[in-house]
Design a protein around this motif. Structure first.
Motif, PDB file in Angstrom:
ATOM      1  N   LYS A 260       0.860  -1.192   0.000  1.00  0.00           N
ATOM      2  CA  LYS A 260       0.000   0.000   0.000  1.00  0.00           C
ATOM      3  C   LYS A 260       0.886   1.229   0.000  1.00  0.00           C
ATOM      4  O   LYS A 260       1.916   1.263   0.697  1.00  0.00           O
ATOM      5  N   VAL A 261       0.475   2.229  -0.767  1.00  0.00           N
ATOM      6  CA  VAL A 261       1.176   3.516  -0.770  1.00  0.00           C
ATOM      7  C   VAL A 261       0.774   4.289   0.482  1.00  0.00           C
ATOM      8  O   VAL A 261      -0.400   4.309   0.848  1.00  0.00           O
ATOM      9  N   LEU A 262       1.743   4.928   1.137  1.00  0.00           N
ATOM     10  CA  LEU A 262       1.444   5.844   2.246  1.00  0.00           C
ATOM     11  C   LEU A 262       1.729   7.264   1.776  1.00  0.00           C
ATOM     12  O   LEU A 262       2.859   7.600   1.427  1.00  0.00           O
TER      13      LEU A 262
ATOM     14  N   LEU B 173      -5.149   5.993   5.653  1.00  0.00           N
ATOM     15  CA  LEU B 173      -4.505   4.672   5.743  1.00  0.00           C
ATOM     16  C   LEU B 173      -4.178   4.308   7.194  1.00  0.00           C
ATOM     17  O   LEU B 173      -4.406   3.162   7.605  1.00  0.00           O
TER      18      LEU B 173
ATOM     19  N   LEU C 103      -7.071   1.700 -10.013  1.00  0.00           N
ATOM     20  CA  LEU C 103      -5.603   1.579 -10.007  1.00  0.00           C
ATOM     21  C   LEU C 103      -5.257   0.092  -9.887  1.00  0.00           C
ATOM     22  O   LEU C 103      -5.895  -0.633  -9.113  1.00  0.00           O
TER      23      LEU C 103
ATOM     24  N   SER D  74      -6.782  11.308  -1.426  1.00  0.00           N
ATOM     25  CA  SER D  74      -8.226  11.251  -1.247  1.00  0.00           C
ATOM     26  C   SER D  74      -8.890  10.597  -2.454  1.00  0.00           C
ATOM     27  O   SER D  74      -9.823   9.801  -2.309  1.00  0.00           O
TER      28      SER D  74
ATOM     29  N   GLN E 205      -3.724   9.973   6.504  1.00  0.00           N
ATOM     30  CA  GLN E 205      -4.905  10.381   7.274  1.00  0.00           C
ATOM     31  C   GLN E 205      -6.071   9.403   7.126  1.00  0.00           C
ATOM     32  O   GLN E 205      -6.982   9.398   7.942  1.00  0.00           O
TER      33      GLN E 205
HETATM   34  P1  FAD Z   1      -3.383   8.028   2.850  1.00  0.00           P
HETATM   35  O1  FAD Z   1      -4.109   7.913   4.134  1.00  0.00           O
HETATM   36  O2  FAD Z   1      -1.901   8.012   2.894  1.00  0.00           O
HETATM   37  O3  FAD Z   1      -3.861   6.870   1.852  1.00  0.00           O
HETATM   38  C1  FAD Z   1      -5.228   6.569   1.693  1.00  0.00           C
HETATM   39  C2  FAD Z   1      -5.384   5.429   0.682  1.00  0.00           C
HETATM   40  O4  FAD Z   1      -5.025   5.883  -0.625  1.00  0.00           O
HETATM   41  C3  FAD Z   1      -4.458   4.240   0.955  1.00  0.00           C
HETATM   42  O5  FAD Z   1      -5.099   3.076   0.497  1.00  0.00           O
HETATM   43  C4  FAD Z   1      -3.250   4.521   0.106  1.00  0.00           C
HETATM   44  O6  FAD Z   1      -2.530   3.352  -0.239  1.00  0.00           O
HETATM   45  C5  FAD Z   1      -3.868   5.182  -1.109  1.00  0.00           C
HETATM   46  N1  FAD Z   1      -3.011   6.181  -1.740  1.00  0.00           N
HETATM   47  C6  FAD Z   1      -2.677   7.408  -1.245  1.00  0.00           C
HETATM   48  N2  FAD Z   1      -1.944   8.075  -2.130  1.00  0.00           N
HETATM   49  C7  FAD Z   1      -1.809   7.270  -3.203  1.00  0.00           C
HETATM   50  C8  FAD Z   1      -1.169   7.423  -4.453  1.00  0.00           C
HETATM   51  N3  FAD Z   1      -0.527   8.546  -4.790  1.00  0.00           N
HETATM   52  N4  FAD Z   1      -1.224   6.403  -5.331  1.00  0.00           N
HETATM   53  C9  FAD Z   1      -1.891   5.257  -5.010  1.00  0.00           C
HETATM   54  N5  FAD Z   1      -2.521   5.060  -3.847  1.00  0.00           N
HETATM   55  C10 FAD Z   1      -2.481   6.061  -2.960  1.00  0.00           C
HETATM   56  N6  FAD Z   1     -11.757  13.234   3.750  1.00  0.00           N
HETATM   57  C11 FAD Z   1     -12.751  13.839   3.081  1.00  0.00           C
HETATM   58  O7  FAD Z   1     -12.747  13.805   1.850  1.00  0.00           O
HETATM   59  N7  FAD Z   1     -13.754  14.495   3.737  1.00  0.00           N
HETATM   60  C12 FAD Z   1     -13.817  14.568   5.087  1.00  0.00           C
HETATM   61  O8  FAD Z   1     -14.736  15.191   5.621  1.00  0.00           O
HETATM   62  C13 FAD Z   1     -12.791  13.916   5.827  1.00  0.00           C
HETATM   63  N8  FAD Z   1     -12.803  13.914   7.169  1.00  0.00           N
HETATM   64  C14 FAD Z   1     -11.800  13.291   7.859  1.00  0.00           C
HETATM   65  C15 FAD Z   1     -11.821  13.304   9.249  1.00  0.00           C
HETATM   66  C16 FAD Z   1     -10.824  12.667   9.954  1.00  0.00           C
HETATM   67  C17 FAD Z   1     -10.899  12.713  11.476  1.00  0.00           C
HETATM   68  C18 FAD Z   1      -9.736  12.035   9.269  1.00  0.00           C
HETATM   69  C19 FAD Z   1      -8.630  11.364  10.044  1.00  0.00           C
HETATM   70  C20 FAD Z   1      -9.692  12.022   7.892  1.00  0.00           C
HETATM   71  C21 FAD Z   1     -10.722  12.627   7.159  1.00  0.00           C
HETATM   72  N9  FAD Z   1     -10.727  12.618   5.773  1.00  0.00           N
HETATM   73  C22 FAD Z   1     -11.749  13.254   5.101  1.00  0.00           C
HETATM   74  C23 FAD Z   1      -9.682  11.900   5.002  1.00  0.00           C
HETATM   75  C24 FAD Z   1      -8.581  12.839   4.543  1.00  0.00           C
HETATM   76  O9  FAD Z   1      -9.094  13.744   3.584  1.00  0.00           O
HETATM   77  C25 FAD Z   1      -7.426  12.062   3.911  1.00  0.00           C
HETATM   78  O10 FAD Z   1      -6.365  12.942   3.841  1.00  0.00           O
HETATM   79  C26 FAD Z   1      -7.622  11.507   2.511  1.00  0.00           C
HETATM   80  O11 FAD Z   1      -8.759  10.723   2.414  1.00  0.00           O
HETATM   81  C27 FAD Z   1      -6.480  10.558   2.125  1.00  0.00           C
HETATM   82  O12 FAD Z   1      -5.349  11.280   1.830  1.00  0.00           O
HETATM   83  P2  FAD Z   1      -3.965  10.843   2.443  1.00  0.00           P
HETATM   84  O13 FAD Z   1      -2.923  11.561   1.674  1.00  0.00           O
HETATM   85  O14 FAD Z   1      -3.983  11.026   3.912  1.00  0.00           O
HETATM   86  O15 FAD Z   1      -3.880   9.275   2.036  1.00  0.00           O
END
Ligand code: FAD
Length: 295
Positions: free
Chosen positions: A29-31, A37, A161, A115, A35
């Motif tokens: 899984k990509v990190l 994952l 993907l 997201s 937020q």
């Molecule tokens: P990660 O957590 O790092 O990854 C999420 C998933 O996507 C994993 O499966 C990962 O492998 C995959 N992934 C990530 N980047 C890639 C890439 N480049 N290529 C392939 N796979 C990838 N989101 C909303 O839209 N609306 C909300 O109201 C909302 N409320 C939230 C409230 C809380 C308390 C929290 C903790 C989160 C909330 N989120 C919400 C989620 C937030 O927006 C996340 O940031 C977003 O969903 C995922 O982005 P990330 O970069 O953190 O991804």
């Protein structure tokens, strides 16, 4: 709870990251921002054997806005996109929707592309990408491919993907000329995931008559749903002064076309009702925005 054991990789280059993803395929899984994952790991809803942390990979944080649209790199954080004046000028739906994504602390770390890859049907950005007919660029050791939003979201938390692919960037097209946009959602508390929401885009013609409309929905289907409301838009404008479209019938029209699920947060009927009301509100605001831009 604590996450299950996994091997942690922190590649420094895109080539290294893609090699790791190719080697470990569906076990990796990509990190990105973590937020979504990290909670999934901590709740043991995901148990990947390998985590490929892309945060040290140079060149993935790009954010470019020009007349064609906004290109968002895999490491561009929600907050950077939300605060960019260049992005707001080219594609105002991005900051409008991002203001509803979680809270500032989460937006400082979470990524726009993450997201999209996470593909939560209640998330704001997939609906924005879908209503704009945007794209995601997938990169892998085998090459690159561009995936249209309509083909990208496969189901709740499921994208198209493939194992070994990284979402390298997403492209949000600019609004066409004489076109306005608006975003509306309802959530129990600000920052919560929405019970229902809509991104609306409305165009007017050279005579300032409403000529086309589209709406992209979150929280009402397994994937972001797009309704082409152009016929409704022309009916709303018919027999009225330019720009003075009567959107009052649109809520009922939308309600009949949606089939949301009941869950612990809201019943299907309530979500359908919200989607109708929010559509009417967003179409009115998008019409006003289109008129402002056209004049
Ligand atoms: P990660 O957590 O790092 O990854 C999420 C998933 O996507 C994993 O499966 C990962 O492998 C995959 N992934 C990530 N980047 C890639 C890439 N480049 N290529 C392939 N796979 C990838 N989101 C909303 O839209 N609306 C909300 O109201 C909302 N409320 C939230 C409230 C809380 C308390 C929290 C903790 C989160 C909330 N989120 C919400 C989620 C937030 O927006 C996340 O940031 C977003 O969903 C995922 O982005 P990330 O970069 O953190 O991804």
């Amino acid at each position: 709870m604590k996450p299950p054991p996994f091997a942690y990789h922190a590649p420094a280059t895109l080539a290294e990251a893609l090699d790791l993803l190719a080697e470990h395929g569906a076990d990796a899984k990509v990190l990105a921002g973590g937020q979504s994952l990290m909670p999934l790991l901590n709740m043991r809803l995901a148990e990947p054997a390998h985590i490929v942390d892309i945060n040290r990979v140079a060149g993935l944080g790009g954010l470019r806005a020009d007349a064609r649209g906004v290109r968002v790199g895999a490491l561009a954080r929600h907050a950077a996109v939300e605060r960019s004046a260049a992005v707001a000028a080219v594609q105002p739906l991005l900051p409008a929707a991002l203001r509803h994504v979680a809270h500032p602390a989460i937006r400082n770390r979470g990524t726009v592309v993450g997201s999209l890859a996470h593909a939560d049907p209640a998330a704001e950005l997939p609906a924005v990408l879908a209503v704009l007919d945007g794209t995601v660029e997938a990169v892998s050791a085998a090459g690159r491919r561009t995936i249209r939003a309509a083909d990208f979201f496969a189901g709740p938390l499921e994208s198209t993907l493939r194992p070994g692919e990284l979402a390298g960037s997403a492209f949000f097209p600019a609004l066409p000329p004489r076109t306005g946009a608006a975003f509306a959602e309802t959530s129990r508390r600000h920052g919560d995931y929405a019970l229902a929401g809509v991104a609306a885009v409305v165009s007017v013609d050279e005579d300032l008559r409403v000529s086309a409309a589209r709406a992209g929905y979150l929280g009402v289907a397994a994937v972001p749903l797009v309704l082409d409301l152009t016929r409704r838009a022309r009916q709303a404008q018919a027999g009225r002064p330019p720009g003075d479209a009567d959107w009052s019938g649109v809520a009922g029209f939308v309600r009949e076309r949606l089939d949301p699920e009941t869950d612990i947060h809201a019943g299907a009927d309530y979500r359908r009702h919200l989607a109708g009301v929010l559509t009417e509100r967003a179409l009115r605001a998008a019409t006003a925005d289109a008129l402002d831009r056209a004049r």
